[in-house]
Design a protein around this motif. Structure first.
Motif, PDB file in Angstrom:
ATOM      1  N   GLU A 145       0.839  -1.205   0.000  1.00 45.49           N
ATOM      2  CA  GLU A 145       0.000   0.000   0.000  1.00 45.49           C
ATOM      3  C   GLU A 145       0.872   1.251   0.000  1.00 45.49           C
ATOM      4  OE1 GLU A 145      -1.888   3.449   1.541  1.00 45.49           O
ATOM      5  OE2 GLU A 145      -0.562   2.222   2.804  1.00 45.49           O
ATOM      6  N   TRP A 146       1.961   1.234   0.794  1.00 46.83           N
ATOM      7  CA  TRP A 146       2.853   2.383   0.815  1.00 46.83           C
ATOM      8  C   TRP A 146       3.553   2.573  -0.535  1.00 46.83           C
ATOM      9  CZ3 TRP A 146       5.102   6.039   4.299  1.00 46.83           C
ATOM     10  CH2 TRP A 146       4.376   6.214   5.473  1.00 46.83           C
ATOM     11  N   LEU A 147       3.973   1.482  -1.159  1.00 46.22           N
ATOM     12  CA  LEU A 147       4.645   1.616  -2.454  1.00 46.22           C
ATOM     13  C   LEU A 147       3.679   2.122  -3.523  1.00 46.22           C
ATOM     14  CD1 LEU A 147       7.173   1.374  -4.120  1.00 46.22           C
ATOM     15  CD2 LEU A 147       6.687  -1.059  -4.468  1.00 46.22           C
ATOM     16  N   PRO A 186       0.434  14.685   8.090  1.00 46.06           N
ATOM     17  CA  PRO A 186      -0.132  14.473   6.756  1.00 46.06           C
ATOM     18  C   PRO A 186      -1.506  15.111   6.582  1.00 46.06           C
ATOM     19  CG  PRO A 186       0.692  12.412   7.681  1.00 46.06           C
ATOM     20  CD  PRO A 186       0.669  13.409   8.789  1.00 46.06           C
ATOM     21  N   ASP A 187      -2.191  15.434   7.675  1.00 48.75           N
ATOM     22  CA  ASP A 187      -3.533  15.995   7.563  1.00 48.75           C
ATOM     23  C   ASP A 187      -3.510  17.489   7.250  1.00 48.75           C
ATOM     24  OD1 ASP A 187      -4.603  13.511   8.174  1.00 48.75           O
ATOM     25  OD2 ASP A 187      -4.513  13.893  10.343  1.00 48.75           O
ATOM     26  N   ARG A 188      -2.360  18.128   7.408  1.00 50.03           N
ATOM     27  CA  ARG A 188      -2.251  19.553   7.127  1.00 50.03           C
ATOM     28  C   ARG A 188      -1.704  19.764   5.723  1.00 50.03           C
ATOM     29  NH1 ARG A 188       0.294  22.980  11.982  1.00 50.03           N
ATOM     30  NH2 ARG A 188      -0.439  24.577  10.514  1.00 50.03           N
ATOM     31  N   ASP A 189      -2.261  20.763   5.066  1.00 45.57           N
ATOM     32  CA  ASP A 189      -1.812  21.055   3.700  1.00 45.57           C
ATOM     33  C   ASP A 189      -0.681  22.078   3.760  1.00 45.57           C
ATOM     34  OD1 ASP A 189      -1.389  21.499   1.060  1.00 45.57           O
ATOM     35  OD2 ASP A 189      -3.429  22.153   0.581  1.00 45.57           O
ATOM     36  N   LEU A 213       2.930  16.419  -0.372  1.00 45.34           N
ATOM     37  CA  LEU A 213       2.393  15.113  -0.007  1.00 45.34           C
ATOM     38  C   LEU A 213       3.342  14.541   1.035  1.00 45.34           C
ATOM     39  CD1 LEU A 213       1.401  13.589  -3.484  1.00 45.34           C
ATOM     40  CD2 LEU A 213      -0.126  14.493  -1.733  1.00 45.34           C
ATOM     41  N   VAL A 214       2.829  14.279   2.218  1.00 48.87           N
ATOM     42  CA  VAL A 214       3.674  13.921   3.353  1.00 48.87           C
ATOM     43  C   VAL A 214       3.650  12.412   3.579  1.00 48.87           C
ATOM     44  CG1 VAL A 214       4.072  14.224   5.821  1.00 48.87           C
ATOM     45  CG2 VAL A 214       3.306  16.160   4.416  1.00 48.87           C
ATOM     46  N   PHE A 215       4.847  11.846   3.726  1.00 46.58           N
ATOM     47  CA  PHE A 215       5.001  10.441   4.095  1.00 46.58           C
ATOM     48  C   PHE A 215       5.807  10.418   5.398  1.00 46.58           C
ATOM     49  CE2 PHE A 215       4.133  10.326  -0.381  1.00 46.58           C
ATOM     50  CZ  PHE A 215       3.357   9.186  -0.552  1.00 46.58           C
ATOM     51  N   ARG A 268       2.056   7.197   8.915  1.00 53.33           N
ATOM     52  CA  ARG A 268       0.909   7.787   8.203  1.00 53.33           C
ATOM     53  C   ARG A 268       1.418   8.594   6.999  1.00 53.33           C
ATOM     54  NH1 ARG A 268      -1.358  11.753  11.128  1.00 53.33           N
ATOM     55  NH2 ARG A 268      -3.343  11.567  10.017  1.00 53.33           N
ATOM     56  N   HIS A 269       0.538   8.685   5.978  1.00 50.97           N
ATOM     57  CA  HIS A 269       0.897   9.492   4.804  1.00 50.97           C
ATOM     58  C   HIS A 269      -0.343  10.163   4.244  1.00 50.97           C
ATOM     59  CE1 HIS A 269      -0.827   6.615   1.911  1.00 50.97           C
ATOM     60  NE2 HIS A 269      -0.235   5.627   2.592  1.00 50.97           N
ATOM     61  N   SER A 270      -0.150  11.167   3.440  1.00 52.16           N
ATOM     62  CA  SER A 270      -1.251  11.869   2.790  1.00 52.16           C
ATOM     63  C   SER A 270      -2.009  10.910   1.882  1.00 52.16           C
ATOM     64  CB  SER A 270      -0.716  13.039   1.951  1.00 52.16           C
ATOM     65  OG  SER A 270       0.008  13.951   2.742  1.00 52.16           O
TER      66      SER A 270
END
Length: 816
Positions: free
Chosen positions: A165-167, A244-247, A251-253, A259-261
């Motif tokens: 899923e991460w890849l 990751p929830d903040r813009d 795109l945050v990993f 957690r990631h965007s």
């Protein structure tokens, strides 16, 4: 063939005096490999150096706490990958901030081989200390990746929680970079290896051409000031960027929190990620590279290229006819040539999936562009032939069970109307079937008559297996009509429609159709086609009966166009040496009216002489006058060539156009083949046109160092021409001015030599010395500048009016 040239290397750190490339102390490039430009150093310094966190330096953290860095950038046409580490205090003091960066750079992406930059994280060849001199070694091409090979990357991803899923998310984010919907990527982690593991896996699923354009920095101390596509920030420096929830524009990993965007998977990620994790990763990467090559450049892949690569490299089947038709469309539209190991499995899979008539046609068309192999070609042909033939005939073609494909095609050709025969024969050619014309003889004759009546129809006989047989029938029909009452109409059709088709078979200039075809080719063809046509007909001329040879050849070449001078010269050379008569004489004369200009060239006069040797061309007075004058010049030159001295006045009546055309022969002859005294006599008796020609041409020879005797004669003859009675005043004055200026520059040593040329004429010698004495009297010395200017003004006035000095060329010679 040699491979890529390799990488340039650069070392950057704080240097003591004399250690670095600048010579002084401080941060600078300590060493570079040969050939590194200053602009390259500037790029590396701006984009790729190690960034130490200011807060850690203030806290004086232990050097071992600082993580190494890896950066990659593509800018200014260069690829730069750099690894750095923190060293602590500066080389010249106790302040924190010293670091060492080793960068490699190339302009050729092939230098990386198939290794993605992120795989180079733990490569064994990175340097971590200064070089002993300011020059370091370059890095060979295709560098070793160290422990991060494709198998290791795949196993590393499988060992991560939710690795697939991460890849999917990481690769999708990378896949969208450099597109309107793409966003920069930010990793949060305290472990550079984890970040680079995801980068290595994600970029491995991009083709190398795209992967090398993904810039990254691991770690970045100031992420908002960095222009890299992908950034990694240490946990301690991330702050709110790690949520990751903040813009925050990224795109945050967050590898620390897991957690990631939210990232929607791309089509490429859905296809490649599962296969990379479950199949041979090298095969998957090969498929990706193939898909990118098929797409061209660095653009994102389309579904067709991915599907073709999956079939060709991974051997995947196609389950739906729609997908099979898409493969056929790709085969029909892709560039050629393509490797057989790509197109053959794609065509085979598509054929097995079941195709409608349109797709079968497209597949057969593609078979003509690619190499599918004999067995597959035969299967495609068998699947399409019967359906296509029935489509053209409007109904299935009735033939016996043992009928060959050629017999079936012959029956179809006999059943269709003439306007559809082209389609039937083209279809037969496409399928490699060659129907015999005897199988549809009546239909073939009907077709020939129809085609002659409709020459504008764009048929393609060069693609018919029996095209030459049908064109023979057309030739027979055209020949009959050219010999009939409406011959003018069909001759016009030959000129507009038929000559290009029939030109290869037009081999007999005595045949009415062949002559019409070749004449049209000369009139309307390209220069190369005209040249080949003229050469072909003239090559046959000697074998034609002498009595009619000229008329046949002229009709076959120039019935529609005028010949060039060269063509007419060669044509006359093929004819018997007999007088031109009748219409051929008129045609040659009309051609000469256009070819021979009022101011002819020597080649045009040569052609005129060749024609007048065979004909008087009555009624063409202009040509006759030119020919007569030129004949006099040629007789004069011929006499010189035979060692005889011609009459001095032989050229007096020849006018300027002919003299100018023959000047390249006349002037050298005067200077080289006549004794000086005889040359002087010719000049003294010359007419106005010859004198003006000599005054214009002789100065070219005055300074001839290779033939000094000829140069002296040229000066002497110029002197004589200036004073000749027939020389116009304006021409003499201008030439006199030129001669005086030249004498001033030439020096005194030439003067006695020129006088010796004139030695046979006492009056000319006296005039020559008087001229030299007059010129010497004009030299002033020790005068005021104002007086000198006055003398120059007076001298300029003397150049435009008769001289009062006692030397006046015109006066000296006039009347002698």
């Amino acid at each position: 063939m040699s491979g890529p040239p390799g990488f340039g290397s650069l070392y950057y750190t704080d240097c003591v005096p004399g250690q670095g490339t600048r010579g002084g102390a401080g941060f600078q490039f300590q060493a570079v490999s040969p050939g590194i430009a200053h602009s390259t150093m500037s790029l590396v310094q701006r984009t790729s150096l190690y960034e130490a966190p200011v807060t850690w330096m203030r806290e004086q953290r232990d050097v071992a706490d600082y993580p190494p860095s890896l950066t990659h950038v593509f800018d200014e046409g260069l690829y730069v990958t750099a690894r750095g580490r923190y060293l602590g205090t500066e080389a010249n003091g106790a302040r924190e901030g010293n670091q060492f960066t080793h960068a490699v750079v190339t302009a050729d992406p092939e230098t990386y081989g198939l290794v993605r930059p992120a795989q180079l994280w733990d490569a064994p060849w990175w340097v971590e200390r200064p070089a002993p001199t300011t020059e370091c070694d370059p890095l060979p091409a295709d560098p070793a990746a160290g422990p991060w090979g494709l198998d290791a990357v795949r196993e590393w991803v499988l060992g991560r929680p939710d690795g697939e899923e991460w890849l999917l998310a990481v690769h999708s984010a990378l896949d969208r970079l450099h597109t309107p919907e793409g966003r920069r990527i930010l990793f949060i982690s305290g472990d550079a290896s984890a970040v680079l593991g995801w980068l290595a896996a994600g970029t491995a699923l991009l083709a190398q051409a795209r992967a090398l354009r993904v810039g990254f920095r691991v770690f970045a101390a100031n992420p908002r000031q960095s222009r890299h596509d992908v950034l990694a920030v240490h946990d301690d420096w991330a702050g709110s960027l790690g949520n990751p929830d903040r813009d925050n524009g990224f795109l945050v990993f967050n590898l620390t929190t897991g957690r990631h965007s939210a990232v929607a998977p791309t089509d490429g990620a859905r296809l490649w990620v599962p296969r990379f994790l479950r199949e041979d990763p090298y095969d998957v990467v090969d498929a990706i590279e193939l898909a990118q090559r098929l797409a061209g450049g660095e653009q994102r892949l389309a579904a067709a290229e991915r599907r073709v690569a999956a079939v060709a490299v991974l051997g995947e089947p196609v389950e739906h006819a729609v997908r099979a038709a898409e493969l056929v469309e790709w085969l029909r539209g892709c560039a050629v040539p393509q490797p057989e190991e790509v197109v053959q499995p794609v065509a085979d899979v598509a054929l097995q999936a079941g195709l409608d008539l349109g797709a079968l046609r497209a597949l057969h068309e593609a078979a003509g562009r690619h190499r599918f192999g004999p067995e597959l070609d035969e299967r495609i042909t068998g699947a399409l032939f019967a359906a296509e033939l029935a489509e053209l005939a409007g109904a299935p073609v009735v033939a016996g069970p043992d009928a060959t494909s050629a017999e079936v095609a012959g029956r179809a050709a006999g059943a269709v109307p003439p306007e559809r025969l082209d389609d039937v024969l083209l279809l037969a050619t496409r399928f490699g079937v060659a129907p015999q014309i005897a199988a549809f003889a009546d239909s073939a004759h009907r077709f020939a008559r129809w085609w002659v009546d409709h020459p504008e129809v764009p048929l393609r006989p060069d693609r018919w297996s029996c095209g030459s047989d049908l064109l023979d029938l057309v030739r027979d029909e055209l020949t009959a009509r050219l010999n009939g009452r409406d011959d003018a109409k069909y001759r016009a059709d030959v000129g507009e429609f038929w000559w290009r088709r029939l030109w290869p078979t037009a081999t007999d200039p005595t045949a009415v159709l062949d002559a019409a075809v070749t004449a049209a080719a000369v009139a309307f063809g390209t220069p190369d086609r005209r040249r080949k046509t003229v050469e072909g007909v003239l090559a046959q001329a000697p074998s034609l009966p002498a009595e009619h040879r000229g008329g046949w050849v002229w009709n076959a070449l120039f019935a529609r166009a005028r010949p060039t001078a060269e063509e007419l010269t060669v044509l006359l050379g093929t004819l018997p040496h007999s007088p031109l008569t009748g219409w051929l004489e008129d045609a040659v004369g009309a051609a000469l009216d256009e070819l021979v200009r009022p101011r002819p060239s020597a080649a045009e006069l040569d052609l005129l002489a060749l024609v007048y040797d065979r004909s008087a061309l009555p009624g063409r007075d202009r040509l006759a006058d030119l020919s007569k004058e030129d004949a006099g010049v040629r007789r004069w030159l011929d006499a010189l060539a035979r060692g005889k001295a011609p009459r001095p006045s032989a050229l007096a009546q020849v006018k300027q156009p002919v003299l100018t055309a023959r000047s390249a022969e006349i002037v050298p002859a005067l200077l080289e083949r006549l004794r000086p005294a005889d040359a002087v006599a010719v000049v003294e008796r010359a007419g106005v046109d010859l004198l003006e020609l000599l005054l214009r041409e002789l100065p070219r020879y005055w300074d001839d160092r290779e033939q000094p005797d000829r140069a002296d004669v040229a000066v002497a003859l110029s002197f004589v021409a200036i004073g000749a009675a027939a020389t116009p005043q304006h021409a003499a004055s201008r030439a006199e001015h030129v001669l005086l200026n030249w004498l001033k520059a030439a020096g005194r040593e030439r003067q006695p030599r020129i006088a010796r040329v004139l030695a046979g004429n006492e009056q000319l010698v006296a005039d020559w010395h008087r001229m030299l004495g007059t010129r010497a009297a004009k030299v002033t010395t020790g005068r005021t500048e104002r007086a000198k200017r006055a003398d120059r003004d007076n001298e300029a006035a003397e150049d435009t009016k008769p001289s009062k000095s006692g030397w006046r060329l015109r006066g000296l010679h006039k009347g002698r």
